[in-house]
Design an enzyme around this catalytic site. Structure first.
Site, PDB file in Angstrom:
ATOM      1  N   CYS A  47     -10.927  -3.654  -3.489  1.00  0.00           N
ATOM      2  CA  CYS A  47     -10.027  -4.806  -4.121  1.00  0.00           C
ATOM      3  C   CYS A  47     -10.891  -5.930  -4.494  1.00  0.00           C
ATOM      4  O   CYS A  47     -10.216  -6.717  -5.400  1.00  0.00           O
ATOM      5  CB  CYS A  47      -8.871  -4.841  -3.133  1.00  0.00           C
ATOM      6  SG  CYS A  47      -7.598  -3.690  -3.026  1.00  0.00           S
ATOM      7  N   TYR A  54      -5.740  11.822   1.898  1.00  0.00           N
ATOM      8  CA  TYR A  54      -5.964  10.322   2.391  1.00  0.00           C
ATOM      9  C   TYR A  54      -6.529   9.541   1.136  1.00  0.00           C
ATOM     10  O   TYR A  54      -6.246   8.230   0.896  1.00  0.00           O
ATOM     11  CB  TYR A  54      -6.868  10.178   3.570  1.00  0.00           C
ATOM     12  CG  TYR A  54      -5.962  10.686   4.678  1.00  0.00           C
ATOM     13  CD1 TYR A  54      -4.611  11.180   4.493  1.00  0.00           C
ATOM     14  CD2 TYR A  54      -6.634  11.012   6.013  1.00  0.00           C
ATOM     15  CE1 TYR A  54      -4.081  11.578   5.976  1.00  0.00           C
ATOM     16  CE2 TYR A  54      -6.076  11.122   7.003  1.00  0.00           C
ATOM     17  CZ  TYR A  54      -4.695  11.671   6.962  1.00  0.00           C
ATOM     18  OH  TYR A  54      -4.097  12.180   8.254  1.00  0.00           O
ATOM     19  N   CYS A  71     -10.097  -5.236   0.745  1.00  0.00           N
ATOM     20  CA  CYS A  71     -11.223  -4.061   1.050  1.00  0.00           C
ATOM     21  C   CYS A  71     -12.267  -4.535   0.014  1.00  0.00           C
ATOM     22  O   CYS A  71     -11.976  -5.279  -1.104  1.00  0.00           O
ATOM     23  CB  CYS A  71     -10.588  -2.859   1.184  1.00  0.00           C
ATOM     24  SG  CYS A  71     -10.324  -2.099  -0.500  1.00  0.00           S
ATOM     25  N   GLU A 111      -3.036  -4.653  -3.127  1.00  0.00           N
ATOM     26  CA  GLU A 111      -3.502  -5.371  -4.198  1.00  0.00           C
ATOM     27  C   GLU A 111      -3.279  -4.701  -5.613  1.00  0.00           C
ATOM     28  O   GLU A 111      -2.960  -5.197  -6.513  1.00  0.00           O
ATOM     29  CB  GLU A 111      -4.895  -6.128  -4.016  1.00  0.00           C
ATOM     30  CG  GLU A 111      -4.998  -6.722  -2.639  1.00  0.00           C
ATOM     31  CD  GLU A 111      -5.485  -5.982  -1.438  1.00  0.00           C
ATOM     32  OE1 GLU A 111      -4.699  -4.786  -1.088  1.00  0.00           O
ATOM     33  OE2 GLU A 111      -6.335  -6.309  -0.695  1.00  0.00           O
ATOM     34  N   CYS A 170      -4.254   0.627  -2.377  1.00  0.00           N
ATOM     35  CA  CYS A 170      -4.051  -0.597  -1.787  1.00  0.00           C
ATOM     36  C   CYS A 170      -2.753  -1.431  -2.287  1.00  0.00           C
ATOM     37  O   CYS A 170      -2.409  -1.242  -3.654  1.00  0.00           O
ATOM     38  CB  CYS A 170      -5.234  -1.410  -1.727  1.00  0.00           C
ATOM     39  SG  CYS A 170      -6.660  -0.735  -0.815  1.00  0.00           S
ATOM     40  N   ASN A 228       0.758  -1.202   0.034  1.00  0.00           N
ATOM     41  CA  ASN A 228      -0.011  -0.135   0.016  1.00  0.00           C
ATOM     42  C   ASN A 228       0.995   1.376  -0.008  1.00  0.00           C
ATOM     43  O   ASN A 228       1.897   1.305   0.810  1.00  0.00           O
ATOM     44  CB  ASN A 228      -1.102   0.087   0.985  1.00  0.00           C
ATOM     45  CG  ASN A 228      -0.239  -0.317   2.648  1.00  0.00           C
ATOM     46  OD1 ASN A 228       0.681  -0.983   2.804  1.00  0.00           O
ATOM     47  ND2 ASN A 228      -1.274   0.357   3.664  1.00  0.00           N
TER      48      ASN A 228
HETATM   49  N1  THU Z   1      -5.113  -1.586   2.528  1.00  0.00           N
HETATM   50  C1  THU Z   1      -4.601  -2.375   1.628  1.00  0.00           C
HETATM   51  O1  THU Z   1      -3.502  -1.857   1.191  1.00  0.00           O
HETATM   52  N2  THU Z   1      -5.406  -3.503   1.118  1.00  0.00           N
HETATM   53  C2  THU Z   1      -6.665  -3.677   1.711  1.00  0.00           C
HETATM   54  O2  THU Z   1      -7.263  -4.666   1.052  1.00  0.00           O
HETATM   55  C3  THU Z   1      -6.951  -3.418   2.828  1.00  0.00           C
HETATM   56  C4  THU Z   1      -6.712  -1.699   2.967  1.00  0.00           C
HETATM   57  C5  THU Z   1      -4.450  -0.329   3.096  1.00  0.00           C
HETATM   58  C6  THU Z   1      -5.063   0.812   2.659  1.00  0.00           C
HETATM   59  C7  THU Z   1      -4.524   1.921   3.734  1.00  0.00           C
HETATM   60  O3  THU Z   1      -3.132   2.325   3.023  1.00  0.00           O
HETATM   61  C8  THU Z   1      -4.343   0.947   4.841  1.00  0.00           C
HETATM   62  O4  THU Z   1      -4.511  -0.428   4.478  1.00  0.00           O
HETATM   63  C9  THU Z   1      -5.378   1.283   5.856  1.00  0.00           C
HETATM   64  O5  THU Z   1      -6.559   1.112   5.445  1.00  0.00           O
END
Ligand code: THU
Length: 120
Positions: free
Chosen positions: A85, A48, A82, A55, A53, A42
């Site tokens: 994703c 923000y 999430c 993925e 992410c 990420n």
């Molecule tokens: N995050 C991911 O990289 N992948 C996900 O599927 C869940 C969330 C990251 C996004 C953000 O930088 C941090 O986790 C907190 O939400």
């Protein structure tokens, strides 16, 4: 490479996350049919919502390197993917997703993670 080896790689990769705001480091390792592995983390931003992410970083990197949807078999993620994703996973055509959630390792298909996903 086994699914658990791929997840262990995602763990290692997570150390390279750029997450100064949430401090939540996520790693993703995607296994391609040809045996290559594409890594993602990420990458956050001071504005923000612009953060990406792990993925999506991994798949974007893979596509930029010449892979196409359907070239991938497994995505291993250090966190539960999430909602956004989950829409990417079926489009990229992975067969299964291995991830950690509340200390447990889970393996699910993209359809299980997002039933009735949007298709244009
Ligand atoms: N995050 C991911 O990289 N992948 C996900 O599927 C869940 C969330 C990251 C996004 C953000 O930088 C941090 O986790 C907190 O939400």
């Amino acid at each position: 490479m086994t699914d658990l080896e791929l997840l262990a790689l995602a763990d290692t990769v997570a150390a390279r996350a750029y997450a100064p705001y949430s401090k939540f480091h996520v790693g993703c390792a995607v296994l391609a049919r040809d045996g290559r592995v594409i890594e993602g983390v990420n990458v956050e931003n001071a504005a923000y919502p612009l953060g990406v992410c792990a993925e999506r970083t991994a798949f974007s990197r893979a596509i930029a390197e010449g892979f196409r949807p359907g070239d991938f078999t497994v995505a291993a993620i250090t966190a539960s993917p999430c909602g956004g994703c989950r829409q990417w996973l079926p489009e990229m055509g992975v067969e299964r997703v291995v991830f950690r959630n509340a200390g447990e390792v889970k393996t699910m298909t993209p359809a299980e993670l997002l039933p009735e996903s949007f298709v244009l």
